[in-house]
Design an enzyme around this catalytic site. Structure first.
Site, mmCIF file in Angstrom:
data_model
loop_
_atom_site.group_PDB
_atom_site.id
_atom_site.type_symbol
_atom_site.label_atom_id
_atom_site.label_comp_id
_atom_site.label_asym_id
_atom_site.label_seq_id
_atom_site.Cartn_x
_atom_site.Cartn_y
_atom_site.Cartn_z
ATOM 1 N N TYR A 15 0.806 -1.227 0.000
ATOM 2 C CA TYR A 15 0.000 0.000 0.000
ATOM 3 C C TYR A 15 0.839 1.278 0.000
ATOM 4 O O TYR A 15 0.293 2.371 -0.097
ATOM 5 C CB TYR A 15 -0.911 0.027 1.229
ATOM 6 C CG TYR A 15 -1.804 -1.174 1.343
ATOM 7 C CD1 TYR A 15 -2.922 -1.306 0.530
ATOM 8 C CD2 TYR A 15 -1.528 -2.195 2.247
ATOM 9 C CE1 TYR A 15 -3.744 -2.415 0.616
ATOM 10 C CE2 TYR A 15 -2.350 -3.305 2.346
ATOM 11 C CZ TYR A 15 -3.452 -3.411 1.531
ATOM 12 O OH TYR A 15 -4.262 -4.505 1.620
ATOM 13 N N HIS A 20 -4.419 6.341 -1.129
ATOM 14 C CA HIS A 20 -5.025 6.273 0.201
ATOM 15 C C HIS A 20 -3.981 6.444 1.307
ATOM 16 O O HIS A 20 -4.331 6.691 2.455
ATOM 17 C CB HIS A 20 -5.741 4.933 0.348
ATOM 18 C CG HIS A 20 -7.028 4.981 1.113
ATOM 19 N ND1 HIS A 20 -7.792 6.119 1.290
ATOM 20 C CD2 HIS A 20 -7.702 3.995 1.759
ATOM 21 C CE1 HIS A 20 -8.872 5.833 1.998
ATOM 22 N NE2 HIS A 20 -8.834 4.552 2.303
ATOM 23 N N PHE A 66 -4.604 -0.652 9.946
ATOM 24 C CA PHE A 66 -5.291 -0.499 8.668
ATOM 25 C C PHE A 66 -6.288 0.647 8.804
ATOM 26 O O PHE A 66 -6.780 0.954 9.891
ATOM 27 C CB PHE A 66 -5.944 -1.794 8.169
ATOM 28 C CG PHE A 66 -4.933 -2.765 7.627
ATOM 29 C CD1 PHE A 66 -4.525 -2.694 6.299
ATOM 30 C CD2 PHE A 66 -4.362 -3.720 8.453
ATOM 31 C CE1 PHE A 66 -3.563 -3.570 5.806
ATOM 32 C CE2 PHE A 66 -3.404 -4.598 7.972
ATOM 33 C CZ PHE A 66 -3.000 -4.528 6.644
ATOM 34 N N ASN A 68 -9.395 1.458 8.210
ATOM 35 C CA ASN A 68 -10.748 1.433 8.775
ATOM 36 C C ASN A 68 -10.787 1.315 10.293
ATOM 37 O O ASN A 68 -11.845 1.460 10.889
ATOM 38 C CB ASN A 68 -11.562 0.312 8.142
ATOM 39 C CG ASN A 68 -11.779 0.532 6.661
ATOM 40 O OD1 ASN A 68 -11.362 1.538 6.093
ATOM 41 N ND2 ASN A 68 -12.433 -0.415 6.020
#
Length: 189
Positions: A15, A20, A66, A68
């Site tokens: 990532y 993001h 992460f 969320n």
């Protein structure tokens, strides 16, 4: 007094360069500029670097929960260090803003951002300082998830690099002035 600057993103090399992860990129640039090093803190589920600026401790945080679940790490650190909510800044991506646009706000809704939703749910308020970096809307036919998990193209990468420099300057200005309102006036746009 302790100040906390949090960058949102997802852990892991998979990532690392995604849109993001703009919050992680910003924090990396800030700590590099200030010559601060990170340590992994399993108790707080975060990478944390700290230094003193104007005789105040400043913690730079990248939650490893992460996106969320970012609120878990943020709440734990706010509680442990007894940080006033006015001394928190969260840096994250915003797909409703043009690529590389910078916007500072002292409150607001999550606007569909799951990391911000998690923080609001865990700390119980929408009234915290934030620095939003525009990543633009998905191209026609592209899903939001594919957009935010994609990387910037070469042209956008150049613009984002300049914006991240502005984020570093905004955070440093805030830490010197201790005035987010003044920082918003200087760096919004």
């Amino acid at each position: 007094m302790v100040k906390m600057i949090v960058g949102l993103g997802n852990p892991g090399s998979k990532y690392e360069k995604t849109k993001h992860n703009i919050g992680f990129m910003a924090i990396d640039n800030i700590v590099k500029n200030l010559d601060v090093t990170f340590t992994d803190d399993k108790n707080f589920k975060a990478q944390i670097g700290s230094t003193f600026i104007n005789h105040e401790k400043v913690c730079f945080v990248k939650p490893t929960t992460f996106m969320n679940n970012s609120g878990i790490a943020v709440k734990a650190l706010l509680t442990y260090y007894n940080i006033d909510i006015t001394d928190l800044i969260v840096i994250y991506d915003d797909l409703d803003m043009e690529v590389s646009k910078l916007r500072l706000r002292s409150k607001g809704s999550a606007g569909g951002h799951n990391g911000i939703k998690s923080i609001i749910a865990h700390i119980g308020t929408q009234e915290f300082n934030r620095i939003k970096v525009g990543i633009g809307r998905p191209l026609k036919g592209m899903t939001v998830i594919n957009h935010v998990m994609g990387q910037f193209n070469t042209e956008d990468n150049i613009a984002i690099s300049l914006t991240l420099d502005r984020v570093v300057n905004a955070v440093k200005f805030y830490l010197q002035e201790n005035d987010f309102e003044k920082t918003m006036q200087k760096f919004n746009g």
